[in-house]
Write a protein that holds these residues in place. Structure first.
Motif, PDB file in Angstrom:
ATOM      1  N   ALA A  77       0.837  -1.203   0.000  1.00 12.28           N
ATOM      2  CA  ALA A  77       0.000   0.000   0.000  1.00 12.28           C
ATOM      3  C   ALA A  77       0.868   1.249   0.000  1.00 12.28           C
ATOM      4  CB  ALA A  77      -0.925  -0.001   1.207  1.00 12.28           C
ATOM      5  N   ARG A  78       0.537   2.182  -0.858  1.00 12.28           N
ATOM      6  CA  ARG A  78       1.344   3.392  -0.958  1.00 12.28           C
ATOM      7  C   ARG A  78       1.139   4.280   0.270  1.00 12.28           C
ATOM      8  NH1 ARG A  78       0.599   4.147  -5.721  1.00 12.28           N
ATOM      9  NH2 ARG A  78       2.663   3.911  -6.645  1.00 12.28           N
ATOM     10  N   SER A  79      -0.053   4.291   0.836  1.00 14.49           N
ATOM     11  CA  SER A  79      -0.343   5.191   1.953  1.00 14.49           C
ATOM     12  C   SER A  79       0.362   4.770   3.237  1.00 14.49           C
ATOM     13  CB  SER A  79      -1.856   5.255   2.196  1.00 14.49           C
ATOM     14  OG  SER A  79      -2.366   3.956   2.455  1.00 14.49           O
ATOM     15  N   THR A  80       0.486   3.454   3.487  1.00 11.72           N
ATOM     16  CA  THR A  80       1.079   2.958   4.736  1.00 11.72           C
ATOM     17  C   THR A  80       2.408   2.252   4.531  1.00 11.72           C
ATOM     18  OG1 THR A  80      -0.080   0.831   4.576  1.00 11.72           O
ATOM     19  CG2 THR A  80      -1.226   2.639   5.698  1.00 11.72           C
ATOM     20  N   ASP A  81       2.736   1.914   3.272  1.00 14.99           N
ATOM     21  CA  ASP A  81       3.933   1.139   2.926  1.00 14.99           C
ATOM     22  C   ASP A  81       3.878  -0.268   3.524  1.00 14.99           C
ATOM     23  OD1 ASP A  81       6.239   1.148   1.358  1.00 14.99           O
ATOM     24  OD2 ASP A  81       7.527   1.341   3.119  1.00 14.99           O
ATOM     25  N   GLN A  82       2.681  -0.708   3.890  1.00 16.98           N
ATOM     26  CA  GLN A  82       2.504  -2.053   4.459  1.00 16.98           C
ATOM     27  C   GLN A  82       2.480  -3.092   3.349  1.00 16.98           C
ATOM     28  OE1 GLN A  82      -1.132  -2.550   6.644  1.00 16.98           O
ATOM     29  NE2 GLN A  82      -0.535  -4.534   7.490  1.00 16.98           N
ATOM     30  N   HIS A  83       3.167  -4.221   3.587  1.00 17.71           N
ATOM     31  CA  HIS A  83       3.269  -5.294   2.597  1.00 17.71           C
ATOM     32  C   HIS A  83       2.364  -6.451   3.038  1.00 17.71           C
ATOM     33  CE1 HIS A  83       5.066  -8.460   0.129  1.00 17.71           C
ATOM     34  NE2 HIS A  83       5.580  -7.498  -0.618  1.00 17.71           N
ATOM     35  N   THR A  84       1.401  -6.836   2.188  1.00 16.73           N
ATOM     36  CA  THR A  84       0.463  -7.912   2.535  1.00 16.73           C
ATOM     37  C   THR A  84       0.301  -8.867   1.356  1.00 16.73           C
ATOM     38  OG1 THR A  84      -1.420  -6.561   1.813  1.00 16.73           O
ATOM     39  CG2 THR A  84      -0.848  -6.498   4.162  1.00 16.73           C
ATOM     40  N   ARG A  85      -0.228 -10.054   1.667  1.00 18.86           N
ATOM     41  CA  ARG A  85      -0.563 -11.043   0.646  1.00 18.86           C
ATOM     42  C   ARG A  85      -2.071 -11.102   0.549  1.00 18.86           C
ATOM     43  NH1 ARG A  85       1.948 -13.309  -3.713  1.00 18.86           N
ATOM     44  NH2 ARG A  85       0.748 -15.126  -4.379  1.00 18.86           N
ATOM     45  N   ARG A  86      -2.606 -11.002  -0.663  1.00 20.25           N
ATOM     46  CA  ARG A  86      -4.056 -10.957  -0.857  1.00 20.25           C
ATOM     47  C   ARG A  86      -4.511 -12.076  -1.795  1.00 20.25           C
ATOM     48  NH1 ARG A  86      -6.214  -5.935   0.789  1.00 20.25           N
ATOM     49  NH2 ARG A  86      -4.627  -4.891   2.037  1.00 20.25           N
ATOM     50  N   THR A  87      -5.699 -12.589  -1.516  1.00 26.07           N
ATOM     51  CA  THR A  87      -6.403 -13.482  -2.435  1.00 26.07           C
ATOM     52  C   THR A  87      -7.769 -12.863  -2.674  1.00 26.07           C
ATOM     53  OG1 THR A  87      -5.268 -15.455  -1.607  1.00 26.07           O
ATOM     54  CG2 THR A  87      -7.310 -15.800  -2.827  1.00 26.07           C
ATOM     55  N   VAL A  88      -8.062 -12.582  -3.936  1.00 28.62           N
ATOM     56  CA  VAL A  88      -9.263 -11.808  -4.244  1.00 28.62           C
ATOM     57  C   VAL A  88     -10.039 -12.435  -5.393  1.00 28.62           C
ATOM     58  CG1 VAL A  88      -8.089  -9.684  -3.530  1.00 28.62           C
ATOM     59  CG2 VAL A  88      -8.135 -10.315  -5.954  1.00 28.62           C
ATOM     60  N   SER A  89     -11.299 -12.021  -5.486  1.00 28.21           N
ATOM     61  CA  SER A  89     -12.130 -12.313  -6.654  1.00 28.21           C
ATOM     62  C   SER A  89     -12.252 -11.024  -7.452  1.00 28.21           C
ATOM     63  CB  SER A  89     -13.524 -12.802  -6.236  1.00 28.21           C
ATOM     64  OG  SER A  89     -13.482 -14.136  -5.797  1.00 28.21           O
TER      65      SER A  89
END
Length: 325
Positions: A163-175
């Motif tokens: 995320a550009r706003s928080t610089d947080q790195h996450t793994r996502r699974t989406v539809s």
């Protein structure tokens, strides 16, 4: 009217005609000479194998006893339609940082060939369609292709997101639900399975994307529009309220012609200023666009949004009061 357009119009006239159509009427409809009408009829009959019957005295029509309904072969577009299609292709290829250019190359060649046919061999100046990208962000072509494939194939997508706003790195699974091009950048609207909510992701922040075998969960269009398009901006959400902005008479000449939101309400005030009302959820993007007009814009309502604008302006002024670092 150019030849290919006349052939198309002639086909429409003969298809709709219950009785033979006279040559004078064809001249009027096609805006051409008598000799041109005869040449186009001969081309339609001899080259395109159309079931044209009749003569110059009684008129012409398609043979009603022909066993099949004749249709023109291939792609038939007017010059204006082809030029519009070419302009759209130029926009897509030049505004996407080259991401789409390779995929669209065969289409561009086909369009240019059709335009050359229309122009009788005269070169079409494609370079005169000018597209200037504005604040375009770098896009990973592999990630974009995975995202686009998942959207169109209706399959789930796994990726890493920073995320550009928080610089947080996450793994996502989406539809994936929709792929949106907004302000020269691409966004993925998707159902986040872990958070069980709709989210919008900047595609340029997606990495290590992988299309999964599982079918994507499809949400109703009404739900998507309610969440993604009911408020101002790309990260809209359900509206929290309405903002009222008043623009100076000078800025009104621009703002009155601008589309800010599908539900916007605008009116000129007696003194020439322009009042704009629109629904919003997050004020961040709206504030950015209003402050773009500087002293020519004033947020009137709600008080909380007005106060946010005042705070941002004070912080900006403080940068100049203390001098450069």
């Amino acid at each position: 009217m150019e030849r290919i357009e006349r052939i198309h119009a002639l086909h429409r006239i003969l298809t709709a005609a219950r009785y033979p159509v006279t040559v004078p009427r064809l001249q009027e409809e096609l805006e051409c000479s008598r000799a041109t009408v005869y040449r186009d009829l001969a081309y339609l009959r001899d080259q395109l194998m159309a079931p044209v019957i009749g003569n110059g005295e009684a008129g012409f029509r398609y043979d009603p006893d022909d066993p099949g309904r004749f249709e023109l072969p291939g792609l038939w577009l007017s010059s204006e339609e082809l030029h519009s299609l070419l302009a759209a292709q130029q926009l897509m290829s030049r505004s996407g940082g080259g991401v789409l250019s390779n995929a669209l190359a065969p289409l561009q060649q086909r369009i240019e060939k059709l335009l050359d046919d229309h122009a009788g061999g005269r070169r079409v100046p494609v370079e005169r369609v000018r597209v200037i990208p504005h604040r375009t962000r770098r896009l990973d072509e592999t990630a974009f292709r995975h995202v686009a494939t998942a959207v169109l194939d209706r399959r789930q997508l796994a990726f890493e997101y920073r995320a550009r706003s928080t610089d947080q790195h996450t793994r996502r699974t989406v539809s994936p639900q929709r792929l949106t091009h907004y302000r020269d950048n691409w966004y993925l609207d998707a159902w986040d399975h872990e958070r069980e909510a709709l989210r919008s992701f900047a595609v340029d922040r997606i990495s290590n994307a992988r299309t999964l075998d599982e079918a994507a969960r499809d949400l109703p269009d009404e739900e998507l529009n309610r969440h993604l398009a009911s408020s101002y901006g790309i990260f809209s959400g359900t509206p929290k309220g309405w903002a009222t902005i008043v623009f100076s008479a000078k800025a009104a000449r621009w703002v009155a012609d601008e589309h800010w939101h599908s539900q916007q309400q605008g009116r000129f005030l007696p003194d020439g200023r322009y009042e704009l009302k629109l629904p919003y959820s997050s004020g961040r993007e709206l504030l950015m666009d209003v402050l773009h007009y500087g002293s020519d814009a004033e947020i009137v309502e709600p008080p909380s949004l007005r106060e946010q604008a005042r705070t941002l302006l004070q912080l900006a002024i403080s940068n100049y009061e203390r001098g450069p670092k």
